[in-house]
Design an enzyme around this catalytic site. Structure first.
Site, PDB file in Angstrom:
ATOM      1  N   ASP A  82       4.578  -2.729   3.629  1.00 19.30           N
ATOM      2  CA  ASP A  82       3.721  -1.837   4.043  1.00 19.30           C
ATOM      3  C   ASP A  82       2.436  -2.287   4.219  1.00 19.30           C
ATOM      4  OD1 ASP A  82       3.824   0.684   5.322  1.00 19.30           O
ATOM      5  OD2 ASP A  82       4.490   1.711   3.558  1.00 19.30           O
ATOM      6  N   GLU A 181       9.044   9.675  10.145  1.00 20.64           N
ATOM      7  CA  GLU A 181       8.847  10.464   8.916  1.00 20.64           C
ATOM      8  C   GLU A 181       8.954  11.724   9.174  1.00 20.64           C
ATOM      9  OE1 GLU A 181       6.688   8.670   6.015  1.00 20.64           O
ATOM     10  OE2 GLU A 181       6.872  10.189   4.453  1.00 20.64           O
TER      11      GLU A 181
HETATM   12  O1  KIV Z   1       5.918   4.061   1.947  1.00 24.17           O
HETATM   13  C1  KIV Z   1       7.181   4.314   2.208  1.00 24.17           C
HETATM   14  O2  KIV Z   1       7.880   4.261   1.230  1.00 24.17           O
HETATM   15  C2  KIV Z   1       7.403   4.538   3.607  1.00 24.17           C
HETATM   16  C3  KIV Z   1       8.580   5.124   3.703  1.00 24.17           C
HETATM   17  C4  KIV Z   1       8.225   6.701   3.511  1.00 24.17           C
HETATM   18  C5  KIV Z   1       9.284   5.084   4.799  1.00 24.17           C
HETATM   19  O3  KIV Z   1       6.578   4.323   4.401  1.00 24.17           O
END
Ligand code: KIV
Length: 257
Positions: A82, A181
């Site tokens: 991410d 989400e």
């Molecule tokens: O940061 C995370 O775990 C996410 C999920 C909620 C998809 O973005």
């Protein structure tokens, strides 16, 4: 062979795609043994592991550190990092550098970027540079201070239109799949039908092409309340607490060692 973004794309319409978050070597190893298709090193790292109230304080350095731990497990599933706040909105060159570090230094195979129309151009630049991108629409936790709290998206016609435009923009930019989400289940079904790439839901109902959950939530490790859509598959928090208590009792009562 390890899962690729092509493998993930090809799952659409074939079978539901399984995804979980992992932030460390052990969880990644166990997720891999369970046959998880996509391991997300989510910036939920901030709330699950690091004790922050939101994902906003998570930095790129933290994401690199935890992604490297995950990739050292050599999981079979695709590892996606991410991109934390506010990297996706920096100068495009800086974003490219940040994403490159996830692949070069931490061993990720792709990155995830929150946002729709507003980040589509940046996503296409990354893809042109050879960095695969997983999109993320609906509730964007990095914007939590703007949203004021967690809620479902796509309940009104206006929000459904916005979500569709966001998802299509991210797909056209070249994302290999998109996370939705906290999206209304009917809206998620429409998004799934409109997209050629897989739609991976979290709190978005049963009609998505796959599901992702925060591993701490399904394991019973989350401090405080878990979201209502989560199914708890184990109570590891209780098991760890009991084991720690038993150990403490044994030491105090001279039963161990
Ligand atoms: O940061 C995370 O775990 C996410 C999920 C909620 C998809 O973005």
């Amino acid at each position: 062979m390890n899962t690729t973004t092509q493998t993930i794309r090809a799952l659409k319409g074939k079978r539901p795609l399984v995804s979980l978050t992992a932030y460390d070597f052990t969880t990644a190893r166990l997720a891999s043994q369970a046959g998880v298709d996509l391991i997300l090193v989510g910036d939920s790292l901030g709330t699950t592991v690091l004790g922050y109230e939101t994902t906003v304080p998570v930095t790129l350095e933290m994401m690199l550190h935890h992604t490297a731990a995950v990739t050292r497990a050599r999981p079979e599933g695709l590892v996606v990092t991410d991109i934390p706040f506010p990297e996706a909105h920096r100068d495009p060159g800086e974003l490219l550098d940040a994403c490159s570090r996830c692949l070069q230094e931490a061993g990720a195979q792709a990155v995830k970027i929150e946002g729709g129309v507003g980040v589509a151009e940046r996503i296409s630049r990354l893809i042109a540079a050879g960095i695969p991108v997983l999109g993320h629409v609906g509730l964007l936790p990095q914007r939590i201070h703007e949203l004021g709290g967690y809620r479902k998206f796509g309940k009104t016609a206006e929000e459904r239109e916005t979500l569709l435009a966001d998802a299509l923009a991210v797909e056209q930019a070249g994302a290999f799949a998109i996370v939705a989400e906290m999206v209304d289940a009917d809206c998620a079904r429409d998004l799934r039908d409109a997209l050629k790439v897989p739609l991976i839901g979290i709190g978005a109902g049963p009609h998505c092409d796959g599901q992702v959950l925060v591993s701490h939530d399904l394991l019973g490790l989350t401090a405080g309340k878990t979201p209502s859509f989560v199914k708890r598959y184990a109570d590891i928090g209780q098991a760890i607490g009991d084991a720690f208590k038993q150990y403490a009792d044994d030491v105090r009562n001279r039963k161990f060692p």
